[in-house]
Design a protein around this motif. Sequence first.
Motif, PDB file in Angstrom:
ATOM      1  N   MET A   1       3.039  25.958  73.325  1.00 44.09           N
ATOM      2  CA  MET A   1       3.043  27.386  73.628  1.00 44.09           C
ATOM      3  C   MET A   1       1.949  28.087  72.832  1.00 44.09           C
ATOM      4  O   MET A   1       1.766  27.857  71.649  1.00 44.09           O
ATOM      5  N   ILE A   2       1.199  28.957  73.465  1.00 43.61           N
ATOM      6  CA  ILE A   2       0.112  29.671  72.820  1.00 43.61           C
ATOM      7  C   ILE A   2       0.676  30.903  72.130  1.00 43.61           C
ATOM      8  O   ILE A   2       1.268  31.766  72.766  1.00 43.61           O
ATOM      9  N   ARG A   3       0.490  30.988  70.829  1.00 41.27           N
ATOM     10  CA  ARG A   3       1.004  32.128  70.077  1.00 41.27           C
ATOM     11  C   ARG A   3      -0.165  33.068  69.785  1.00 41.27           C
ATOM     12  O   ARG A   3      -0.909  32.908  68.823  1.00 41.27           O
ATOM     13  N   LEU A   4      -0.320  34.069  70.650  1.00 39.78           N
ATOM     14  CA  LEU A   4      -1.468  34.944  70.531  1.00 39.78           C
ATOM     15  C   LEU A   4      -1.394  35.813  69.291  1.00 39.78           C
ATOM     16  O   LEU A   4      -2.387  36.092  68.646  1.00 39.78           O
ATOM     17  N   ARG A   5      -0.198  36.256  68.904  1.00 43.32           N
ATOM     18  CA  ARG A   5      -0.089  37.228  67.832  1.00 43.32           C
ATOM     19  C   ARG A   5      -0.442  36.644  66.470  1.00 43.32           C
ATOM     20  O   ARG A   5      -0.740  37.363  65.540  1.00 43.32           O
ATOM     21  N   SER A   6      -0.328  35.318  66.341  1.00 40.17           N
ATOM     22  CA  SER A   6      -0.582  34.710  65.050  1.00 40.17           C
ATOM     23  C   SER A   6      -2.065  34.476  64.775  1.00 40.17           C
ATOM     24  O   SER A   6      -2.441  34.069  63.694  1.00 40.17           O
ATOM     25  N   LEU A   7      -2.915  34.760  65.782  1.00 38.72           N
ATOM     26  CA  LEU A   7      -4.328  34.488  65.611  1.00 38.72           C
ATOM     27  C   LEU A   7      -5.024  35.662  64.939  1.00 38.72           C
ATOM     28  O   LEU A   7      -4.852  36.800  65.339  1.00 38.72           O
ATOM     29  N   PRO A   8      -5.813  35.426  63.913  1.00 37.71           N
ATOM     30  CA  PRO A   8      -6.488  36.524  63.238  1.00 37.71           C
ATOM     31  C   PRO A   8      -7.650  37.035  64.069  1.00 37.71           C
ATOM     32  O   PRO A   8      -8.276  36.293  64.814  1.00 37.71           O
ATOM     33  N   PHE A   9      -7.950  38.308  63.918  1.00 35.80           N
ATOM     34  CA  PHE A   9      -9.126  38.874  64.579  1.00 35.80           C
ATOM     35  C   PHE A   9     -10.056  39.393  63.493  1.00 35.80           C
ATOM     36  O   PHE A   9      -9.775  40.377  62.838  1.00 35.80           O
ATOM     37  N   THR A  10     -11.136  38.668  63.283  1.00 38.81           N
ATOM     38  CA  THR A  10     -12.009  38.991  62.168  1.00 38.81           C
ATOM     39  C   THR A  10     -13.399  39.425  62.600  1.00 38.81           C
ATOM     40  O   THR A  10     -14.208  39.831  61.777  1.00 38.81           O
ATOM     41  N   ALA A  11     -13.678  39.346  63.911  1.00 42.23           N
ATOM     42  CA  ALA A  11     -15.035  39.668  64.358  1.00 42.23           C
ATOM     43  C   ALA A  11     -15.317  41.157  64.195  1.00 42.23           C
ATOM     44  O   ALA A  11     -14.454  41.987  64.379  1.00 42.23           O
ATOM     45  N   GLN A  12     -16.543  41.491  63.878  1.00 42.96           N
ATOM     46  CA  GLN A  12     -16.948  42.888  63.758  1.00 42.96           C
ATOM     47  C   GLN A  12     -17.137  43.467  65.143  1.00 42.96           C
ATOM     48  O   GLN A  12     -17.614  42.805  66.048  1.00 42.96           O
ATOM     49  N   ARG A  13     -16.794  44.712  65.325  1.00 40.52           N
ATOM     50  CA  ARG A  13     -16.911  45.358  66.623  1.00 40.52           C
ATOM     51  C   ARG A  13     -18.322  45.913  66.811  1.00 40.52           C
ATOM     52  O   ARG A  13     -18.733  46.795  66.079  1.00 40.52           O
ATOM     53  N   PRO A  14     -19.052  45.408  67.768  1.00 49.20           N
ATOM     54  CA  PRO A  14     -20.372  45.958  68.037  1.00 49.20           C
ATOM     55  C   PRO A  14     -20.228  47.316  68.710  1.00 49.20           C
ATOM     56  O   PRO A  14     -19.140  47.785  69.006  1.00 49.20           O
ATOM     57  N   SER A  15     -21.356  47.949  69.001  1.00 43.77           N
ATOM     58  CA  SER A  15     -21.323  49.276  69.597  1.00 43.77           C
ATOM     59  C   SER A  15     -20.728  49.228  70.993  1.00 43.77           C
ATOM     60  O   SER A  15     -20.855  48.247  71.719  1.00 43.77           O
ATOM     61  N   ALA A  16     -20.070  50.361  71.355  1.00 43.13           N
ATOM     62  CA  ALA A  16     -19.430  50.427  72.667  1.00 43.13           C
ATOM     63  C   ALA A  16     -20.451  50.559  73.787  1.00 43.13           C
ATOM     64  O   ALA A  16     -20.222  50.091  74.900  1.00 43.13           O
ATOM     65  N   GLY A  17     -21.612  51.207  73.496  1.00 36.51           N
ATOM     66  CA  GLY A  17     -22.579  51.464  74.564  1.00 36.51           C
ATOM     67  C   GLY A  17     -23.054  50.207  75.258  1.00 36.51           C
ATOM     68  O   GLY A  17     -23.097  50.142  76.490  1.00 36.51           O
ATOM     69  N   SER A  18     -23.401  49.179  74.493  1.00 37.39           N
ATOM     70  CA  SER A  18     -23.858  47.939  75.109  1.00 37.39           C
ATOM     71  C   SER A  18     -22.725  47.258  75.860  1.00 37.39           C
ATOM     72  O   SER A  18     -22.938  46.611  76.898  1.00 37.39           O
ATOM     73  N   GLY A  19     -21.491  47.405  75.358  1.00 44.48           N
ATOM     74  CA  GLY A  19     -20.346  46.847  76.066  1.00 44.48           C
ATOM     75  C   GLY A  19     -20.164  47.479  77.431  1.00 44.48           C
ATOM     76  O   GLY A  19     -19.838  46.798  78.410  1.00 44.48           O
ATOM     77  N   LEU A  20     -20.368  48.791  77.522  1.00 42.75           N
ATOM     78  CA  LEU A  20     -20.239  49.486  78.804  1.00 42.75           C
ATOM     79  C   LEU A  20     -21.276  48.977  79.808  1.00 42.75           C
ATOM     80  O   LEU A  20     -20.976  48.782  80.988  1.00 42.75           O
ATOM     81  N   LEU A  21     -22.500  48.769  79.336  1.00 42.99           N
ATOM     82  CA  LEU A  21     -23.541  48.262  80.223  1.00 42.99           C
ATOM     83  C   LEU A  21     -23.205  46.864  80.723  1.00 42.99           C
ATOM     84  O   LEU A  21     -23.408  46.545  81.905  1.00 42.99           O
ATOM     85  N   LEU A  22     -22.668  46.027  79.842  1.00 41.83           N
ATOM     86  CA  LEU A  22     -22.358  44.645  80.209  1.00 41.83           C
ATOM     87  C   LEU A  22     -21.246  44.567  81.248  1.00 41.83           C
ATOM     88  O   LEU A  22     -21.354  43.811  82.221  1.00 41.83           O
ATOM     89  N   VAL A  23     -20.162  45.327  81.053  1.00 40.10           N
ATOM     90  CA  VAL A  23     -19.066  45.236  82.021  1.00 40.10           C
ATOM     91  C   VAL A  23     -19.487  45.818  83.371  1.00 40.10           C
ATOM     92  O   VAL A  23     -19.038  45.355  84.428  1.00 40.10           O
ATOM     93  N   ASN A  24     -20.387  46.808  83.365  1.00 39.65           N
ATOM     94  CA  ASN A  24     -20.880  47.340  84.634  1.00 39.65           C
ATOM     95  C   ASN A  24     -21.809  46.357  85.325  1.00 39.65           C
ATOM     96  O   ASN A  24     -21.811  46.274  86.565  1.00 39.65           O
ATOM     97  N   LEU A  25     -22.598  45.612  84.562  1.00 38.08           N
ATOM     98  CA  LEU A  25     -23.408  44.555  85.168  1.00 38.08           C
ATOM     99  C   LEU A  25     -22.511  43.508  85.811  1.00 38.08           C
ATOM    100  O   LEU A  25     -22.781  43.030  86.924  1.00 38.08           O
ATOM    101  N   ALA A  26     -21.413  43.166  85.127  1.00 33.27           N
ATOM    102  CA  ALA A  26     -20.478  42.191  85.680  1.00 33.27           C
ATOM    103  C   ALA A  26     -19.872  42.685  86.989  1.00 33.27           C
ATOM    104  O   ALA A  26     -19.837  41.955  87.987  1.00 33.27           O
ATOM    105  N   THR A  27     -19.397  43.929  86.999  1.00 31.64           N
ATOM    106  CA  THR A  27     -18.744  44.418  88.215  1.00 31.64           C
ATOM    107  C   THR A  27     -19.725  44.596  89.367  1.00 31.64           C
ATOM    108  O   THR A  27     -19.349  44.435  90.532  1.00 31.64           O
ATOM    109  N   PHE A  28     -20.992  44.862  89.043  1.00 30.25           N
ATOM    110  CA  PHE A  28     -21.987  44.944  90.120  1.00 30.25           C
ATOM    111  C   PHE A  28     -22.157  43.584  90.788  1.00 30.25           C
ATOM    112  O   PHE A  28     -22.175  43.482  92.019  1.00 30.25           O
ATOM    113  N   THR A  29     -22.276  42.528  89.977  1.00 33.89           N
ATOM    114  CA  THR A  29     -22.431  41.198  90.581  1.00 33.89           C
ATOM    115  C   THR A  29     -21.171  40.803  91.337  1.00 33.89           C
ATOM    116  O   THR A  29     -21.255  40.130  92.373  1.00 33.89           O
ATOM    117  N   TRP A  30     -20.006  41.229  90.847  1.00 29.40           N
ATOM    118  CA  TRP A  30     -18.756  40.878  91.528  1.00 29.40           C
ATOM    119  C   TRP A  30     -18.567  41.660  92.818  1.00 29.40           C
ATOM    120  O   TRP A  30     -17.864  41.207  93.716  1.00 29.40           O
TER     121      TRP A  30
END
Length: 305
Positions: A1-30
């Motif tokens: 069984m995969i226990r999601l809650r026990s996994l640590p999240f240590t990655a730093q959060r990059p800027s939201a602006g580039s994330g918005l561009l990336l998800v829109n590029l994905a949805t355009f191709t989809w």
Amino acid sequence: MIRLRSLPFTAQRPSAGSGLLLVNLATFTWATNMILGRWLRDSVGPLTLSAIRFAVGAAIFGLLLRSRPPEERRLGADGRLLAGMALTGVALFAPTLYWGLRETTAVNATLINGLGPLITGLLAAALIREPLPPRRLGAAALGLLGVALVISNGSPAFWRNLHGRRGDGLVLLAVTLWGLYSVLGRRVMARRSALSATAWSMALALPLLIPAALVEQQILPARWRPEVIAAVLYIGVAPTVVGFLSWNEGVRRLGPGGAMLFYNTLPIYGALLGALLLGEPLGPAHGLGGALILGAGLWAARSRD
């Protein structure tokens, strides 16, 4: 069984602006994938199409991974989570969506996809305790309203003529599977790159997809023509490699709930492509609906923790 809650999240959060561009590029191709998937429904079965597109994608990702550090090329401790991504977002999601498109209309499928942000937000809150503030719930509802305006062109008569189809349940299942894939990806990409997570999720799905496609060929043999081959290869490169990689990197930056709020840009790009490629008309309702969808995503992104 995969226990999601026990996994640590240590990655730093990059800027939201580039994330918005990336998800829109994905949805355009989809959006192009939705149009071609509907067009290919009488030529290539859903399992065959899925197996070929992800085999092409896995081969390209395999070449890209050769230059990555050794830990990126190994499953490591993320093996079960990557297998979960392979099962939900690759082996099950794509065939379920393509089969649903065989049994329902593109309009119904688009409207059901509008529920994706709400479903994913609830899954992320339940499985990885990602906050689901009221602003994000409101944005999901506003985005769904925008989807309704885009696909109906603001006509009340559209809703009177809308009927349920057998494939609607399959499309809803596909949207739920995609939400699970995004949630699992968020955990995996706390420790590895989006490139590695995407490559492994595709590679691990192939042992399931290829035998299923061979069986399907006995029932629904593909009708190969040059234009069909070109369309399948395009799906293997743009919506698969570019789309999946952009989406997973966007999820890493925005979180699954934040990224899914921009999943509703699919009908915007679908309407624009329909106008450009098929000469379909665009009206004021398309502009208003598109503004609601984009505004909802940007409004919710401001509340990102």
